[in-house]
Design a protein around this motif. Sequence first.
Motif, PDB file in Angstrom:
ATOM      1  N   VAL A   1       0.808  -1.271   0.054  1.00 21.66           N
ATOM      2  CA  VAL A   1      -0.221   0.072   0.020  1.00 21.66           C
ATOM      3  C   VAL A   1       0.907   1.041   0.038  1.00 21.66           C
ATOM      4  O   VAL A   1       1.679   1.493   0.900  1.00 21.66           O
ATOM      5  CB  VAL A   1      -0.803  -0.134   1.365  1.00 21.66           C
ATOM      6  CG1 VAL A   1      -1.733   1.275   1.369  1.00 21.66           C
ATOM      7  CG2 VAL A   1      -1.710  -1.296   1.224  1.00 21.66           C
ATOM      8  N   SER A   2       0.562   2.170  -0.888  1.00 23.11           N
ATOM      9  CA  SER A   2       1.627   3.387  -1.097  1.00 23.11           C
ATOM     10  C   SER A   2       0.823   4.483  -1.647  1.00 23.11           C
ATOM     11  O   SER A   2      -0.299   4.189  -2.244  1.00 23.11           O
ATOM     12  CB  SER A   2       2.783   2.982  -2.114  1.00 23.11           C
ATOM     13  OG  SER A   2       3.632   4.081  -2.365  1.00 23.11           O
TER      14      SER A   2
ATOM     15  N   THR B   1      -3.292   1.799  -3.770  1.00 23.22           N
ATOM     16  CA  THR B   1      -3.648   3.005  -2.851  1.00 23.22           C
ATOM     17  C   THR B   1      -4.348   2.511  -1.363  1.00 23.22           C
ATOM     18  O   THR B   1      -5.045   1.559  -1.571  1.00 23.22           O
ATOM     19  CB  THR B   1      -4.282   4.170  -3.456  1.00 23.22           C
ATOM     20  OG1 THR B   1      -5.608   3.764  -3.533  1.00 23.22           O
ATOM     21  CG2 THR B   1      -3.561   4.898  -4.596  1.00 23.22           C
ATOM     22  N   VAL B   2      -4.250   3.357  -0.663  1.00 19.31           N
ATOM     23  CA  VAL B   2      -5.018   3.309   0.698  1.00 19.31           C
ATOM     24  C   VAL B   2      -6.211   3.004   0.400  1.00 19.31           C
ATOM     25  O   VAL B   2      -7.297   1.937   0.995  1.00 19.31           O
ATOM     26  CB  VAL B   2      -4.836   4.107   1.710  1.00 19.31           C
ATOM     27  CG1 VAL B   2      -5.779   4.079   2.824  1.00 19.31           C
ATOM     28  CG2 VAL B   2      -3.092   4.223   2.209  1.00 19.31           C
ATOM     29  N   ALA B   3      -6.945   3.810  -0.406  1.00 16.85           N
ATOM     30  CA  ALA B   3      -8.402   3.932  -0.752  1.00 16.85           C
ATOM     31  C   ALA B   3      -8.636   2.448  -1.526  1.00 16.85           C
ATOM     32  O   ALA B   3      -9.745   1.730  -1.259  1.00 16.85           O
ATOM     33  CB  ALA B   3      -8.829   4.978  -1.571  1.00 16.85           C
ATOM     34  N   GLN B   4      -7.918   2.187  -2.518  1.00 17.67           N
ATOM     35  CA  GLN B   4      -7.995   0.695  -2.971  1.00 17.67           C
ATOM     36  C   GLN B   4      -7.874  -0.031  -2.098  1.00 17.67           C
ATOM     37  O   GLN B   4      -8.612  -1.191  -2.391  1.00 17.67           O
ATOM     38  CB  GLN B   4      -7.077   0.583  -4.182  1.00 17.67           C
ATOM     39  CG  GLN B   4      -7.337   1.553  -5.560  1.00 17.67           C
ATOM     40  CD  GLN B   4      -6.155   1.697  -6.293  1.00 17.67           C
ATOM     41  OE1 GLN B   4      -4.858   1.464  -5.732  1.00 17.67           O
ATOM     42  NE2 GLN B   4      -6.143   1.697  -7.721  1.00 17.67           N
ATOM     43  N   PHE B   5      -7.001  -0.228  -1.452  1.00 18.45           N
ATOM     44  CA  PHE B   5      -6.900  -1.310  -0.251  1.00 18.45           C
ATOM     45  C   PHE B   5      -8.089  -1.529   0.795  1.00 18.45           C
ATOM     46  O   PHE B   5      -8.662  -2.632   0.778  1.00 18.45           O
ATOM     47  CB  PHE B   5      -5.660  -1.254   0.494  1.00 18.45           C
ATOM     48  CG  PHE B   5      -5.286  -2.203   1.450  1.00 18.45           C
ATOM     49  CD1 PHE B   5      -4.904  -3.607   1.113  1.00 18.45           C
ATOM     50  CD2 PHE B   5      -5.637  -2.173   3.049  1.00 18.45           C
ATOM     51  CE1 PHE B   5      -4.792  -4.790   2.068  1.00 18.45           C
ATOM     52  CE2 PHE B   5      -5.650  -3.156   3.772  1.00 18.45           C
ATOM     53  CZ  PHE B   5      -5.076  -4.269   3.285  1.00 18.45           C
ATOM     54  N   GLU B   6      -8.726  -0.299   1.205  1.00 18.45           N
ATOM     55  CA  GLU B   6      -9.676  -0.267   1.894  1.00 18.45           C
ATOM     56  C   GLU B   6     -10.948  -0.905   1.305  1.00 18.45           C
ATOM     57  O   GLU B   6     -11.723  -1.751   1.790  1.00 18.45           O
ATOM     58  CB  GLU B   6      -9.930   0.924   2.490  1.00 18.45           C
ATOM     59  CG  GLU B   6      -8.887   1.350   3.633  1.00 18.45           C
ATOM     60  CD  GLU B   6      -9.182   2.925   4.011  1.00 18.45           C
ATOM     61  OE1 GLU B   6     -10.172   3.605   3.364  1.00 18.45           O
ATOM     62  OE2 GLU B   6      -8.652   3.306   5.174  1.00 18.45           O
ATOM     63  N   GLU B   7     -11.158  -0.440  -0.062  1.00 21.21           N
ATOM     64  CA  GLU B   7     -12.271  -1.044  -0.914  1.00 21.21           C
ATOM     65  C   GLU B   7     -12.303  -2.487  -1.027  1.00 21.21           C
ATOM     66  O   GLU B   7     -13.164  -3.141  -0.691  1.00 21.21           O
ATOM     67  CB  GLU B   7     -12.332  -0.295  -2.199  1.00 21.21           C
ATOM     68  CG  GLU B   7     -13.476  -0.766  -2.919  1.00 21.21           C
ATOM     69  CD  GLU B   7     -13.440   0.198  -4.377  1.00 21.21           C
ATOM     70  OE1 GLU B   7     -13.727  -0.606  -5.378  1.00 21.21           O
ATOM     71  OE2 GLU B   7     -13.236   1.397  -4.446  1.00 21.21           O
ATOM     72  N   GLU B   8     -11.160  -2.823  -1.405  1.00 19.23           N
ATOM     73  CA  GLU B   8     -10.909  -4.380  -1.581  1.00 19.23           C
ATOM     74  C   GLU B   8     -11.140  -5.251  -0.318  1.00 19.23           C
ATOM     75  O   GLU B   8     -11.736  -6.285  -0.146  1.00 19.23           O
ATOM     76  CB  GLU B   8      -9.638  -4.837  -2.215  1.00 19.23           C
ATOM     77  CG  GLU B   8      -9.434  -6.255  -2.565  1.00 19.23           C
ATOM     78  CD  GLU B   8      -8.613  -6.550  -3.685  1.00 19.23           C
ATOM     79  OE1 GLU B   8      -8.014  -7.427  -3.574  1.00 19.23           O
ATOM     80  OE2 GLU B   8      -8.595  -5.913  -4.552  1.00 19.23           O
ATOM     81  N   PHE B   9     -10.520  -4.681   0.754  1.00 16.77           N
ATOM     82  CA  PHE B   9     -10.462  -5.280   2.078  1.00 16.77           C
ATOM     83  C   PHE B   9     -11.765  -5.515   2.513  1.00 16.77           C
ATOM     84  O   PHE B   9     -12.519  -6.415   2.941  1.00 16.77           O
ATOM     85  CB  PHE B   9      -9.564  -4.731   3.247  1.00 16.77           C
ATOM     86  CG  PHE B   9      -9.573  -5.323   4.313  1.00 16.77           C
ATOM     87  CD1 PHE B   9      -8.939  -6.484   4.648  1.00 16.77           C
ATOM     88  CD2 PHE B   9     -10.143  -4.636   5.291  1.00 16.77           C
ATOM     89  CE1 PHE B   9      -9.013  -7.240   5.733  1.00 16.77           C
ATOM     90  CE2 PHE B   9     -10.392  -5.223   6.770  1.00 16.77           C
ATOM     91  CZ  PHE B   9      -9.579  -6.464   6.815  1.00 16.77           C
ATOM     92  N   LEU B  10     -12.793  -4.223   2.375  1.00 18.40           N
ATOM     93  CA  LEU B  10     -14.134  -4.337   3.085  1.00 18.40           C
ATOM     94  C   LEU B  10     -15.044  -5.112   2.312  1.00 18.40           C
ATOM     95  O   LEU B  10     -15.636  -5.872   2.641  1.00 18.40           O
ATOM     96  CB  LEU B  10     -14.591  -2.889   2.902  1.00 18.40           C
ATOM     97  CG  LEU B  10     -13.996  -1.732   3.864  1.00 18.40           C
ATOM     98  CD1 LEU B  10     -14.379  -0.367   3.718  1.00 18.40           C
ATOM     99  CD2 LEU B  10     -14.100  -2.275   5.296  1.00 18.40           C
ATOM    100  N   GLN B  11     -14.744  -5.314   0.855  1.00 17.75           N
ATOM    101  CA  GLN B  11     -15.467  -6.490  -0.038  1.00 17.75           C
ATOM    102  C   GLN B  11     -15.298  -7.729   0.271  1.00 17.75           C
ATOM    103  O   GLN B  11     -16.108  -8.563   0.537  1.00 17.75           O
ATOM    104  CB  GLN B  11     -15.134  -6.123  -1.386  1.00 17.75           C
ATOM    105  CG  GLN B  11     -15.778  -4.858  -2.056  1.00 17.75           C
ATOM    106  CD  GLN B  11     -15.272  -4.396  -3.704  1.00 17.75           C
ATOM    107  OE1 GLN B  11     -14.643  -5.358  -4.119  1.00 17.75           O
ATOM    108  NE2 GLN B  11     -15.838  -3.446  -4.118  1.00 17.75           N
ATOM    109  N   ASP B  12     -13.843  -8.025   0.705  1.00 20.84           N
ATOM    110  CA  ASP B  12     -13.530  -9.269   0.891  1.00 20.84           C
ATOM    111  C   ASP B  12     -14.023  -9.653   2.554  1.00 20.84           C
ATOM    112  O   ASP B  12     -14.351 -10.946   2.675  1.00 20.84           O
ATOM    113  CB  ASP B  12     -12.066  -9.494   0.834  1.00 20.84           C
ATOM    114  CG  ASP B  12     -11.371  -9.701  -0.611  1.00 20.84           C
ATOM    115  OD1 ASP B  12     -12.106  -9.546  -1.272  1.00 20.84           O
ATOM    116  OD2 ASP B  12     -10.124  -9.321  -0.539  1.00 20.84           O
TER     117      ASP B  12
END
Length: 75
Positions: A43-44, A62-73
């Motif tokens: 994450v960067s 990005t942090v936003a992409q990670f959060e979106e994917e993590f929340l979906q998972d």
Amino acid sequence: ELLAWRSTNAININIDRVPERCRDPKDDYLLELAVQPKAIYLVSGDNDILELGTVGDCRIMTVAQFEEEFLQDSR
């Protein structure tokens, strides 16, 4: 909590050689720190790193992409 988590989950990584992977050579060590332990995500907010998309099997986002994917998972 962070220190407790770190003491049970952190690993030490020794890097003998840092391959050139990025247009900004100062970022290459970060990429190697993702490749050596076979990280899943890096994450960067650094565009030089983000433009790569992946390094080894590690996805760069990005942090936003990670959060979106993590929340979906986690649903």
